[in-house]
Design a protein around this motif. Structure first.
Motif, PDB file in Angstrom:
ATOM      1  N   GLU A  48     -54.501  61.997  32.543  1.00  0.00           N
ATOM      2  CA  GLU A  48     -53.881  60.967  31.704  1.00  0.00           C
ATOM      3  C   GLU A  48     -54.282  61.110  30.241  1.00  0.00           C
ATOM      4  OE1 GLU A  48     -54.855  57.187  33.317  1.00  0.00           O
ATOM      5  OE2 GLU A  48     -53.760  57.507  35.209  1.00  0.00           O
ATOM      6  N   GLY A  49     -55.511  61.527  30.009  1.00  0.00           N
ATOM      7  CA  GLY A  49     -55.971  61.688  28.628  1.00  0.00           C
ATOM      8  C   GLY A  49     -55.742  63.071  28.062  1.00  0.00           C
ATOM      9  N   ASN A  50     -55.097  63.956  28.838  1.00  0.00           N
ATOM     10  CA  ASN A  50     -54.923  65.337  28.387  1.00  0.00           C
ATOM     11  C   ASN A  50     -53.481  65.814  28.403  1.00  0.00           C
ATOM     12  OD1 ASN A  50     -57.801  66.753  28.084  1.00  0.00           O
ATOM     13  ND2 ASN A  50     -57.919  65.268  29.752  1.00  0.00           N
ATOM     14  N   VAL A  51     -52.554  64.865  28.527  1.00  0.00           N
ATOM     15  CA  VAL A  51     -51.119  65.163  28.392  1.00  0.00           C
ATOM     16  C   VAL A  51     -50.511  64.135  27.458  1.00  0.00           C
ATOM     17  CG1 VAL A  51     -50.923  66.225  30.677  1.00  0.00           C
ATOM     18  CG2 VAL A  51     -50.557  63.758  30.427  1.00  0.00           C
ATOM     19  N   ASP A  52     -49.326  64.426  26.931  1.00  0.00           N
ATOM     20  CA  ASP A  52     -48.693  63.460  26.034  1.00  0.00           C
ATOM     21  C   ASP A  52     -47.997  62.373  26.853  1.00  0.00           C
ATOM     22  OD1 ASP A  52     -46.311  64.512  26.985  1.00  0.00           O
ATOM     23  OD2 ASP A  52     -45.880  65.675  25.171  1.00  0.00           O
ATOM     24  N   ALA A  53     -47.266  61.509  26.164  1.00  0.00           N
ATOM     25  CA  ALA A  53     -46.623  60.375  26.827  1.00  0.00           C
ATOM     26  C   ALA A  53     -45.593  60.811  27.855  1.00  0.00           C
ATOM     27  CB  ALA A  53     -45.962  59.465  25.771  1.00  0.00           C
ATOM     28  N   GLU A  54     -45.045  61.996  27.691  1.00  0.00           N
ATOM     29  CA  GLU A  54     -44.041  62.515  28.623  1.00  0.00           C
ATOM     30  C   GLU A  54     -44.659  63.339  29.755  1.00  0.00           C
ATOM     31  OE1 GLU A  54     -40.850  61.758  28.432  1.00  0.00           O
ATOM     32  OE2 GLU A  54     -41.273  60.511  26.668  1.00  0.00           O
ATOM     33  N   GLY A  55     -45.987  63.400  29.794  1.00  0.00           N
ATOM     34  CA  GLY A  55     -46.657  64.179  30.833  1.00  0.00           C
ATOM     35  C   GLY A  55     -46.699  65.671  30.554  1.00  0.00           C
ATOM     36  N   LEU A  56     -46.537  66.051  29.295  1.00  0.00           N
ATOM     37  CA  LEU A  56     -46.455  67.471  28.929  1.00  0.00           C
ATOM     38  C   LEU A  56     -47.795  67.986  28.435  1.00  0.00           C
ATOM     39  CD1 LEU A  56     -44.424  69.860  28.568  1.00  0.00           C
ATOM     40  CD2 LEU A  56     -44.251  69.153  26.164  1.00  0.00           C
ATOM     41  N   ARG A  57     -48.199  69.088  28.964  1.00  0.00           N
ATOM     42  CA  ARG A  57     -49.385  69.808  28.485  1.00  0.00           C
ATOM     43  C   ARG A  57     -48.879  71.081  27.823  1.00  0.00           C
ATOM     44  NH1 ARG A  57     -55.053  69.271  27.675  1.00  0.00           N
ATOM     45  NH2 ARG A  57     -55.977  71.335  27.781  1.00  0.00           N
ATOM     46  N   ALA A  58     -48.732  71.051  26.496  1.00  0.00           N
ATOM     47  CA  ALA A  58     -48.112  72.151  25.759  1.00  0.00           C
ATOM     48  C   ALA A  58     -49.075  73.307  25.580  1.00  0.00           C
ATOM     49  CB  ALA A  58     -47.617  71.666  24.406  1.00  0.00           C
ATOM     50  N   ALA A  59     -48.537  74.522  25.644  1.00  0.00           N
ATOM     51  CA  ALA A  59     -49.322  75.735  25.408  1.00  0.00           C
ATOM     52  C   ALA A  59     -48.420  76.769  24.753  1.00  0.00           C
ATOM     53  CB  ALA A  59     -49.901  76.269  26.711  1.00  0.00           C
ATOM     54  N   SER A  60     -49.035  77.854  24.247  1.00  0.00           N
ATOM     55  CA  SER A  60     -48.273  78.847  23.481  1.00  0.00           C
ATOM     56  C   SER A  60     -47.302  79.638  24.345  1.00  0.00           C
ATOM     57  CB  SER A  60     -49.227  79.797  22.761  1.00  0.00           C
ATOM     58  OG  SER A  60     -50.056  80.457  23.716  1.00  0.00           O
ATOM     59  N   LYS A  61     -47.673  79.878  25.623  1.00  0.00           N
ATOM     60  CA  LYS A  61     -46.831  80.721  26.476  1.00  0.00           C
ATOM     61  C   LYS A  61     -46.101  79.931  27.549  1.00  0.00           C
ATOM     62  CE  LYS A  61     -49.734  84.795  25.727  1.00  0.00           C
ATOM     63  NZ  LYS A  61     -50.640  85.787  26.333  1.00  0.00           N
ATOM     64  N   VAL A  62     -46.821  79.081  28.271  1.00  0.00           N
ATOM     65  CA  VAL A  62     -46.202  78.282  29.334  1.00  0.00           C
ATOM     66  C   VAL A  62     -46.691  76.847  29.204  1.00  0.00           C
ATOM     67  CG1 VAL A  62     -45.876  77.972  31.818  1.00  0.00           C
ATOM     68  CG2 VAL A  62     -46.129  80.262  30.883  1.00  0.00           C
ATOM     69  N   SER A  63     -45.772  75.927  29.041  1.00  0.00           N
ATOM     70  CA  SER A  63     -46.122  74.507  29.000  1.00  0.00           C
ATOM     71  C   SER A  63     -45.959  73.910  30.393  1.00  0.00           C
ATOM     72  CB  SER A  63     -45.224  73.767  28.005  1.00  0.00           C
ATOM     73  OG  SER A  63     -45.440  74.240  26.692  1.00  0.00           O
ATOM     74  N   LEU A  64     -46.863  72.997  30.756  1.00  0.00           N
ATOM     75  CA  LEU A  64     -46.828  72.353  32.064  1.00  0.00           C
ATOM     76  C   LEU A  64     -46.352  70.914  31.917  1.00  0.00           C
ATOM     77  CD1 LEU A  64     -50.227  73.642  33.528  1.00  0.00           C
ATOM     78  CD2 LEU A  64     -47.963  74.672  33.733  1.00  0.00           C
ATOM     79  N   LYS A  65     -45.340  70.554  32.693  1.00  0.00           N
ATOM     80  CA  LYS A  65     -44.777  69.197  32.666  1.00  0.00           C
ATOM     81  C   LYS A  65     -45.154  68.513  33.974  1.00  0.00           C
ATOM     82  CE  LYS A  65     -41.589  65.906  31.649  1.00  0.00           C
ATOM     83  NZ  LYS A  65     -41.614  65.033  30.482  1.00  0.00           N
ATOM     84  N   PHE A  66     -46.085  67.573  33.930  1.00  0.00           N
ATOM     85  CA  PHE A  66     -46.568  66.902  35.128  1.00  0.00           C
ATOM     86  C   PHE A  66     -45.621  65.767  35.508  1.00  0.00           C
ATOM     87  CE2 PHE A  66     -50.209  69.125  33.521  1.00  0.00           C
ATOM     88  CZ  PHE A  66     -50.889  69.543  34.665  1.00  0.00           C
ATOM     89  N   VAL A  67     -45.125  65.816  36.739  1.00  0.00           N
ATOM     90  CA  VAL A  67     -44.200  64.801  37.253  1.00  0.00           C
ATOM     91  C   VAL A  67     -44.716  64.331  38.609  1.00  0.00           C
ATOM     92  CG1 VAL A  67     -42.187  65.718  36.031  1.00  0.00           C
ATOM     93  CG2 VAL A  67     -42.725  66.569  38.314  1.00  0.00           C
ATOM     94  N   SER A  68     -44.332  63.117  38.984  1.00  0.00           N
ATOM     95  CA  SER A  68     -44.880  62.543  40.210  1.00  0.00           C
ATOM     96  C   SER A  68     -44.267  63.121  41.479  1.00  0.00           C
ATOM     97  CB  SER A  68     -44.700  61.021  40.203  1.00  0.00           C
ATOM     98  OG  SER A  68     -43.307  60.715  40.102  1.00  0.00           O
ATOM     99  N   SER A  69     -42.991  63.445  41.455  1.00  0.00           N
ATOM    100  CA  SER A  69     -42.347  63.943  42.675  1.00  0.00           C
ATOM    101  C   SER A  69     -41.294  64.987  42.327  1.00  0.00           C
ATOM    102  CB  SER A  69     -41.693  62.788  43.445  1.00  0.00           C
ATOM    103  OG  SER A  69     -40.579  62.286  42.724  1.00  0.00           O
ATOM    104  N   CYS A  70     -40.799  65.655  43.389  1.00  0.00           N
ATOM    105  CA  CYS A  70     -39.797  66.695  43.180  1.00  0.00           C
ATOM    106  C   CYS A  70     -38.432  66.109  42.847  1.00  0.00           C
ATOM    107  CB  CYS A  70     -39.692  67.575  44.427  1.00  0.00           C
ATOM    108  SG  CYS A  70     -39.317  66.673  45.924  1.00  0.00           S
ATOM    109  N   GLU A  71     -38.300  64.777  42.921  1.00  0.00           N
ATOM    110  CA  GLU A  71     -37.032  64.145  42.568  1.00  0.00           C
ATOM    111  C   GLU A  71     -36.799  64.148  41.063  1.00  0.00           C
ATOM    112  OE1 GLU A  71     -37.046  60.293  44.298  1.00  0.00           O
ATOM    113  OE2 GLU A  71     -37.062  61.034  46.368  1.00  0.00           O
TER     114      GLU A  71
END
Length: 616
Positions: free
Chosen positions: A536-559
């Motif tokens: 919660e303290g390491n992603v932005d409001a949209e759940g995004l963990r940005a990086a130079s090559k691959v950004s990770l978007k954290f979501v609760s479910s596959c829906e």
């Protein structure tokens, strides 16, 4: 000072050199029945490996046992005279994998020291299966002492591979009985054996014979060597014992949890090895390697140093052949006479109009005589009585040509002509030359010919039209010519694929799997919740963990409909929706015996590379 250093070196070699071999032999004899593996390699040891001996830049070390129980991606070689699976790996024999790399790569590896006694790989073992790629891998079996002999020769730069490649790593493996039975069933019969197979890995007969001859010699030396070996230090554990236990537990846990049981060896020497999933592709690779040459394609551009030209020809070839099966290099003029490329390449593409030097021409013909294939793109290279003649009026002119091959319908298309054509009539054996294409003009000038050479399967297809150029890369004079070339582009690719297929290459494109989302998993619910709290303290409001090559978007479910791309990977944090045919979290948990390590997992079925996922 130089004399003193030389004398010191001679003294040290006489004092310790023979004992290096004794150490290797005594270690292998003492530990080969235990659950450990032996590795000879030209790299630093990996965590968990114990260094026993260093010679120059090479090491001999022991580590955890390596199991190889799935040979689906390996191609079986001739196993005769072994008739039953239980005899494939006799008692007191060791199975091992030898990895070798091309000798003509940019950083040319040093081959065996010709001043020392050369040890030929196949003289000390019996090959069972191979896997193409870079590195090229061979499974073989040998007696305990013969395995030691191969390792010692590797450490002392005396080991020579039969296919001309440079040995890079030898590691012992444990072969399961089920895998041996499958191997015996898939192995070609004696009748099916190609006479050229010996160029890859000779059949077991010669290896066994030489091995028996060496045995008595080894027995005589055994007592003397074991006496000297006792003075060496015990095996040194080079890293933290607790960390090794943690790492090994995690690795074993993943092995048990994977449906495929992770059949591949850890690839510590090269990141370029590619996996072949497609069944038809595998058959194509098998046919190629039975000709005895690694799946390398060389492009010769003469003295032309233009990088753009190499990339242009390379791109055209990659569009036609299965790019996962072949590695493409440039063969520079200075390498033609210097480097051992002849036995390390499957296809040579000659794409230069400048005259071929006499020495280079002789090398190219030698390549053909040894079963090589040549594709000429508007080059001056000819042989076997075939001659070319200049037609200045045809230079850089777009003409219609007719491609006709036995058992195939005629194909008409427009291509740019080089300004040369092949002369009618051949001096010598005309049966070795076939005209595949003629210009659709009054003279019906031949522009594509097929030639065979020697008795080892060497052949060449020479073209005096620019099959390697499309309409966008040609300097045409009129808009009409441009349109004619554009309309013929698909036929040009079709003809080029047929030519490459005739030369033994696989042009079947393997289907690229669709990228899948990542699952955040944990066998411990408390740790899983704690990790989500940390997120919660390491992603932005949209759940995004940005990086130079691959950004990770954290979501609760596959829906959550987030598209999976190479640069944006959705990570599903809800474990309830997770299911996979290839991985069981429950089985993983049962075999994990650590307090913290391995408790948080990122799992995905298909991704471009794992190296970039956690970058930064």
């Amino acid at each position: 000072p130089a004399m003193l250093i030389t004398l010191c070196y001679l003294y040290l070699w006489a004092r310790w050199g023979p004992r290096s071999a004794a150490l290797v032999r005594s270690t292998v004899r003492r530990l080969h029945r235990s659950r450990c593996s032996f590795t000879f390699c030209a790299r630093q040891p990996q965590p968990g490996e114990r260094v026993c001996l260093r010679i120059g830049g090479k090491v001999f070390c022991t580590g955890e046992a390596q199991f190889l129980d799935d040979l689906n991606r390996w191609s079986a070689l001739l196993i005769s005279p072994f008739l039953h699976p239980e005899k494939l790996l006799p008692a007191e024999h060791i199975a091992f994998v030898t990895e070798s790399i091309s000798a003509h790569t940019e950083n040319l590896q040093k081959g065996p020291d010709s001043a020392k006694e050369i040890v030929k790989w196949s003289d000390f073992c019996s090959p069972l299966a191979y896997k193409p790629g870079e590195p090229f891998k061979l499974i073989a079996e040998a007696s305990v002492d013969n395995f030691s002999s191969l390792g010692i020769a590797f450490l002392e730069d005396r080991l020579q591979m039969d296919n001309g490649m440079v040995p890079h790593r030898i590691v012992s493996v444990h072969l399961e009985e089920s895998a041996l039975k499958e191997l015996a069933q898939e192995a070609p019969s004696t009748k099916e054996k190609s006479t050229d197979m010996d160029a890859v890995t000779p059949a077991g007969e010669s290896g066994l014979g030489q091995g028996e001859e060496e045995k008595s010699k080894l027995e005589e030396e055994r007592e003397q060597e074991e006496t000297g070996a006792g003075e060496h230090h015990q095996l040194h554990l080079s890293s933290c014992h607790e960390c090794q236990q943690l790492e090994n537990s995690t690795i074993e846990s993943v092995k048990f949890a994977s449906a495929e049981n992770i059949p591949e060896l850890p690839d510590g020497c090269s990141s370029k090895a590619k996996e072949k999933e497609d069944e038809n592709l595998g058959k194509g690779v098998k046919r190629i390697n039975l000709a005895g040459k690694p799946p390398n394609i060389l492009i010769y551009l003469g003295s032309e140093a233009a990088k753009g030209r190499f990339e242009q020809v390379k791109a055209v070839l990659r569009e036609c052949v299965d790019a996962e099966s072949y590695t493409i290099y440039q063969l520079h003029q200075e390498q033609v006479l210097r480097d051992p490329w002849i036995d390390n390449s499957l296809l040579l593409v000659i794409a230069t109009e400048e005259p071929i030097p006499e020495g280079s021409h002789k090398q190219f013909v030698t390549f053909l005589a040894r079963g090589g294939k040549i594709l000429g793109f508007s080059s001056s290279f000819v042989f076997g009585g075939v001659q070319i003649k200049h037609r200045n009026k045809l230079r850089k002119a777009v003409h219609e040509l007719v491609v006709s091959k036995k058992d195939s319908p005629e194909v008409k298309l427009h291509l740019l002509v080089s300004g040369c054509v092949f002369e009618e009539g051949v001096k010598g054996d005309a049966s070795r030359v076939k005209v595949w294409s003629r210009l659709n003009n009054a003279d019906k000038d031949p522009v594509i010919v097929h030639l065979t050479h020697g008795s080892s399967g060497g052949e060449a297809i020479l073209c005096q039209v620019h099959l390697e150029l499309d309409s966008s890369s040609m300097d045409v004079q009129t808009e009409e010519d441009f349109n004619l070339l554009k309309m013929s582009n698909s036929k040009r690719c079709e003809v080029l694929r047929e030519i490459l297929t005739c030369l033994g290459l696989s042009c079947e494109s393997s289907e690229v799997p669709v990228l899948t989302p990542i699952y955040l998993l944990s066998p411990d619910e408390e740790i899983h919740l704690a990790f989500l709290k940390w997120l919660e303290g390491n992603v932005d409001a949209e759940g995004l963990r940005a990086a130079s090559k691959v950004s990770l978007k954290f979501v609760s479910s596959c829906e959550s409909k987030v598209e999976v791309t190479p640069s944006l990977m959705p990570v599903i944090t809800e474990m309830g929706s997770f299911s996979s045919e290839h991985f069981s979290l429950e089985t993983y948990q049962q075999h994990l015996q650590t307090k913290k390590l391995g408790k948080i997992l990122l799992f995905t079925e298909v991704t471009t590379t794992t190296m970039n996922l956690l970058d930064g």
